[in-house]
Write a protein that holds these residues in place. Sequence first.
Motif, short mmCIF file in Angstrom:
data_model
loop_
_atom_site.label_atom_id
_atom_site.label_comp_id
_atom_site.label_asym_id
_atom_site.label_seq_id
_atom_site.Cartn_x
_atom_site.Cartn_y
_atom_site.Cartn_z
N ARG A 75 0.83 -1.21 0.00
CA ARG A 75 0.00 0.00 0.00
C ARG A 75 0.86 1.25 0.00
O ARG A 75 0.60 2.21 -0.72
CB ARG A 75 -0.93 0.02 1.20
CG ARG A 75 -2.02 -1.01 1.13
CD ARG A 75 -3.00 -0.85 2.31
NE ARG A 75 -3.89 -1.98 2.40
CZ ARG A 75 -5.00 -2.09 1.69
NH1 ARG A 75 -5.32 -1.15 0.84
NH2 ARG A 75 -5.77 -3.14 1.83
N SER A 117 2.69 1.61 -3.52
CA SER A 117 1.82 2.07 -4.60
C SER A 117 1.29 3.48 -4.33
O SER A 117 1.09 4.25 -5.26
CB SER A 117 0.66 1.09 -4.83
OG SER A 117 -0.07 0.93 -3.65
N THR A 118 1.10 3.86 -3.08
CA THR A 118 0.67 5.23 -2.76
C THR A 118 1.77 6.23 -3.09
O THR A 118 1.49 7.33 -3.59
CB THR A 118 0.29 5.34 -1.27
OG1 THR A 118 -0.74 4.37 -0.98
CG2 THR A 118 -0.23 6.72 -0.94
N ARG A 169 -5.11 9.05 -3.54
CA ARG A 169 -6.22 8.09 -3.46
C ARG A 169 -5.65 6.77 -2.95
O ARG A 169 -4.46 6.51 -3.09
CB ARG A 169 -6.91 7.90 -4.82
CG ARG A 169 -6.02 7.25 -5.85
CD ARG A 169 -6.82 6.83 -7.08
NE ARG A 169 -5.96 6.32 -8.12
CZ ARG A 169 -5.48 5.09 -8.17
NH1 ARG A 169 -5.76 4.22 -7.23
NH2 ARG A 169 -4.69 4.71 -9.17
N PRO A 196 -4.70 2.88 -3.02
CA PRO A 196 -4.40 2.00 -4.15
C PRO A 196 -5.50 0.97 -4.35
O PRO A 196 -6.18 0.55 -3.40
CB PRO A 196 -3.08 1.33 -3.74
CG PRO A 196 -3.04 1.45 -2.27
CD PRO A 196 -3.79 2.69 -1.91
N THR A 197 -5.67 0.54 -5.57
CA THR A 197 -6.68 -0.47 -5.88
C THR A 197 -6.15 -1.85 -5.49
O THR A 197 -4.94 -2.05 -5.34
CB THR A 197 -7.01 -0.46 -7.39
OG1 THR A 197 -5.84 -0.84 -8.11
CG2 THR A 197 -7.47 0.92 -7.84
N PRO A 198 -7.06 -2.80 -5.31
CA PRO A 198 -6.60 -4.17 -5.00
C PRO A 198 -5.69 -4.75 -6.09
O PRO A 198 -4.79 -5.53 -5.79
CB PRO A 198 -7.90 -4.97 -4.89
CG PRO A 198 -8.93 -3.96 -4.52
CD PRO A 198 -8.52 -2.69 -5.20
N GLU A 205 -3.45 -3.06 -7.87
CA GLU A 205 -2.12 -2.50 -7.64
C GLU A 205 -1.41 -3.19 -6.48
O GLU A 205 -0.22 -3.47 -6.56
CB GLU A 205 -2.23 -0.99 -7.38
CG GLU A 205 -2.68 -0.21 -8.58
CD GLU A 205 -3.06 1.21 -8.26
OE1 GLU A 205 -3.13 2.01 -9.21
OE2 GLU A 205 -3.30 1.54 -7.08
#
Length: 177
Positions: free
Chosen positions: A27, A30-31, A38, A40-42, A44
Amino acid sequence: MDVFYAYTYSTGGWLLLQSVPLIAMPRMISTMLLDETRPPTPLEIYLCRCLGLSLLTMAVLTVMLTGSIPLTSTIAEPVSTEESDPKKPYAVPTLVVTSVFHAACSFYMYTWYMTSDQVGFAVGMVGYFALAALGLWCALFASSHGKISRKTGADKRTTGFPFSNKEAEKKHASKWL
């Protein structure tokens, strides 16, 4: 310590250093890479962890296939990196593949560094380039012991083309006369 094993452990350590944050903190990774704020998506998060596990697997395979970790319970013979050694027949191919991987990653990081001017890419580029150069050196010079002549002490695989060694020929001819 042999240069070959320094390369092997350096490759394993470098890949491990990159894989741990990707597996443990996807997390955050990717952030940090997102431009907008926003979560991160699952997908990512999945891709971060998958890349981390892939790098970890490559690190373990590199160390195992090069013979750095003995896979037998007995250690009777000295360790060598010769291609004919049955204990580690994959040492030289693994060395070549990982060297090409490091060179490709170094070039890729160079292109990202030139477009973004971020220091992180420069550090990664230098790390990958150092490992690629060390791997190339090992592939060229550390993969075999050479065929050394007992009589002259010279490497038997060398030739005199395009220059011949007249002094060595004279010494060799005088021994037999």
